[in-house]
Design a protein around this motif. Structure first.
Motif, PDB file in Angstrom:
ATOM      1  N   VAL A 299       0.821  -1.212   0.000  1.00 60.00           N
ATOM      2  CA  VAL A 299       0.000   0.000   0.000  1.00 60.00           C
ATOM      3  C   VAL A 299       0.852   1.259   0.000  1.00 60.00           C
ATOM      4  O   VAL A 299       0.505   2.264  -0.609  1.00 60.00           O
ATOM      5  N   GLY A 300       1.974   1.234   0.724  1.00 54.40           N
ATOM      6  CA  GLY A 300       2.866   2.385   0.708  1.00 54.40           C
ATOM      7  C   GLY A 300       2.621   3.415   1.796  1.00 54.40           C
ATOM      8  O   GLY A 300       3.289   4.446   1.846  1.00 54.40           O
ATOM      9  N   ARG A 301       1.695   3.142   2.719  1.00 53.36           N
ATOM     10  CA  ARG A 301       1.413   4.101   3.791  1.00 53.36           C
ATOM     11  C   ARG A 301       0.523   3.464   4.844  1.00 53.36           C
ATOM     12  O   ARG A 301       0.038   2.345   4.679  1.00 53.36           O
ATOM     13  N   LYS A 302       0.302   4.187   5.940  1.00 48.96           N
ATOM     14  CA  LYS A 302      -0.652   3.784   6.970  1.00 48.96           C
ATOM     15  C   LYS A 302      -1.817   4.763   6.979  1.00 48.96           C
ATOM     16  O   LYS A 302      -1.747   5.848   6.394  1.00 48.96           O
ATOM     17  N   PHE A 303      -2.890   4.376   7.687  1.00 45.15           N
ATOM     18  CA  PHE A 303      -4.108   5.175   7.716  1.00 45.15           C
ATOM     19  C   PHE A 303      -4.604   5.309   9.152  1.00 45.15           C
ATOM     20  O   PHE A 303      -4.457   4.390   9.956  1.00 45.15           O
ATOM     21  N   ASP A 331      -1.087  -3.864   9.758  1.00 43.99           N
ATOM     22  CA  ASP A 331       0.137  -3.251   9.249  1.00 43.99           C
ATOM     23  C   ASP A 331      -0.114  -1.857   8.680  1.00 43.99           C
ATOM     24  O   ASP A 331       0.808  -1.042   8.618  1.00 43.99           O
ATOM     25  N   ILE A 332      -1.356  -1.560   8.264  1.00 45.77           N
ATOM     26  CA  ILE A 332      -1.626  -0.240   7.693  1.00 45.77           C
ATOM     27  C   ILE A 332      -2.409   0.668   8.648  1.00 45.77           C
ATOM     28  O   ILE A 332      -2.788   1.771   8.261  1.00 45.77           O
ATOM     29  N   VAL A 447      -4.392  -8.980   2.587  1.00 41.41           N
ATOM     30  CA  VAL A 447      -3.466  -8.553   3.639  1.00 41.41           C
ATOM     31  C   VAL A 447      -2.698  -7.345   3.131  1.00 41.41           C
ATOM     32  O   VAL A 447      -1.713  -7.471   2.380  1.00 41.41           O
ATOM     33  N   PRO A 448      -3.112  -6.129   3.512  1.00 43.22           N
ATOM     34  CA  PRO A 448      -2.395  -4.928   3.053  1.00 43.22           C
ATOM     35  C   PRO A 448      -1.109  -4.724   3.843  1.00 43.22           C
ATOM     36  O   PRO A 448      -1.043  -4.969   5.033  1.00 43.22           O
TER      37      PRO A 448
END
Length: 455
Positions: A299-303, A331-332, A447-448
């Motif tokens: 994904v390249g980032r968290k939220f 993980d995100i 699974v991101p």
């Protein structure tokens, strides 16, 4: 390598759906119960839709099954494996897994009988682990083929029945007792069947996992579900390297001698997209190699706001299974973020054992509850799912949307109840001051990963 879809879309932009006067433009279909659930995103939400990439075009299911049985991994074709055998046991997953049993059971049994194994010496054994048995119309649905039900024995595994099991000693690695259902142990031809997908403890389901815990004695199951396994950081989704559960499962199936497996992969519409047969470990790894690129999504980032599901029917029938949907997106999720889970929970909380564990969690709090687990060699039945719930509780706030869970059941979940997904997402955006929202329609089947991945 397939690339997953992480699609940012600001509500109101063209291509994001049809606008309506009272609700936002963007609508997303979540897996929820049998029929699904349409999620209306709030106006202004910056929605990041996280989905699997499209599976490649594949042959009709009957052709996939026939080819897998003819061209196995690390074993002879099924027709040859039957020669000289007088009995067979086929393991199938219980109702919590949407395995397409109706596609492969009859073809496998017909090959067995053509090879000389009598119908009355073939058993289909439901690998319930410590779940409840599947009986009556539920068994009919699970097997999915009246011919199979009419021609061979279809029976449930009961982990609490001591006499049903054979004691094969303990594993050398971690001293796990190896006690397995004698119907499987004593069969001359042993075949496990299942679905390969991410699993929040064992890395991936299917293969060796259908044997243990699937048809294992309660002492076996309760040992490798104890805190010394569950708290190991390698016991996580999509990881087989150093995973203590996976390693113990491998040793257990090797202790049995020759065991084979038919592993399946399905898409979000429950269509068969991959099938492998052969030696249980090799055929499982072939399915893992295939599915990994479609389930681990960089994904390249968290939220600060993550919305997910519990994968719909049959997985979201209990709150017990819903915990899986809480763990796989961690993980995100930013520390202190909000995780919103939609799960129907039509059958309620789950087993009485699980309810007791949840009641202890609510009464003691997460830290004190964990301390009670760390001193045990045998986990209490189903309390490991409560232990897994501690993982998202350590990261952020959990909110549950369920249209059927009773007040008394919800009181022991230990998470916040919401009655409107749209309003809960809007409130989370306002609370965090961040319009970015990750939405995972398939829940734990995807699974991101926060890392962007290579390239």
């Amino acid at each position: 390598m397939p690339v997953g879809l992480v699609k940012p879309c600001l509500n109101g932009d063209s291509g994001c759906g049809n606008s309506r006067s009272e609700r936002p433009a963007m609508q997303i279909d979540l897996l929820y119960g049998r029929d699904g659930l349409t999620l209306d995103m709030p106006d202004g939400a910056e929605t990041h839709l996280i989905e699997k990439p499209a599976f490649p075009a594949c042959d009709p299911p009957a052709e996939q099954i026939a080819r897998a049985l003819r061209d196995p991994h690390g074993a002879a074709p099924l027709a040859e494996l039957c020669h000289g055998k007088s009995s067979a046991c086929i393991l199938i997953c219980d109702i919590t897994r949407p395995v397409p049993n109706y596609l492969f059971l009859r073809p496998m049994i017909e090959i067995m009988t053509a090879g000389g194994i009598p119908l009355d010496r073939i058993t289909v054994l439901i690998a319930t682990g410590l779940h409840r048995p599947n009986e009556g119309t539920e068994m009919d649905e699970l097997v999915g083929d009246p011919w199979v039900l009419e021609n061979v024995r279809v029976e449930n595994h009961f982990a609490l029945n001591d006499a049903d099991h054979v004691d094969l000693g303990v594993t050398e690695g971690r001293g796990v007792p190896i006690k397995l259902d004698r119907r499987f142990v004593e069969a001359e031809l042993k075949i496990a069947t299942g679905l390969v997908e991410p699993h929040f403890m064992a890395g991936f389901s299917g293969g060796r996992k259908v044997v243990a815990p699937g048809v294992a004695h309660h002492e076996t199951i309760r040992t490798f579900h104890s805190a010394r396994f569950m708290e190991d950081p390698a016991a996580r989704e999509c990881n087989l390297t150093g995973n203590p559960l996976h390693e113990e499962q491998l040793e257990i199936v090797r202790r049995l001698g020759d065991v084979y497996a038919l592993n399946t992969v399905i898409d979000d519409k429950r269509n068969l997209v991959f099938c492998s047969f052969g030696e249980i470990i090799e055929s499982h790894l072939a399915a893992v190699d295939f599915v990994r690129g479609y389930t681990e999504i960089p994904v390249g980032r968290k939220f600060r706001t993550v919305v997910t599901s519990s994968a719909g029917y049959p997985l979201d029938q209990t709150y017990y299974q819903t915990v899986k949907g809480m763990v796989t997106p961690l993980d995100i999720l930013e520390d202190g973020g909000t995780l919103i889970v939609a799960s129907q929970c039509a059958e309620g909380i789950g087993s009485d054992h699980f309810r007791a564990a949840q009641e202890r969690l609510v009464r003691l709090g997460p830290e004190a509850f964990l301390k009670t687990l760390l001193a045990k060699d045998f986990a209490d039945v189903d309390e490991w799912q409560t232990e897994m719930q501690l993982k998202p509780m350590r990261v952020g706030r959990i909110q549950l949307y369920s249209g059927t869970l009773s007040d008394s059941d919800h009181a022991v979940t230990g998470v916040d109840r919401i009655t409107d997904l749209h309003d809960a997402i809007a409130a989370s955006i306002a609370h965090h001051g961040d319009a970015a929202v990750a939405v995972i329609p398939e829940g734990p089947y995807v699974v991101p990963k926060a890392a962007a991945g290579p390239g």
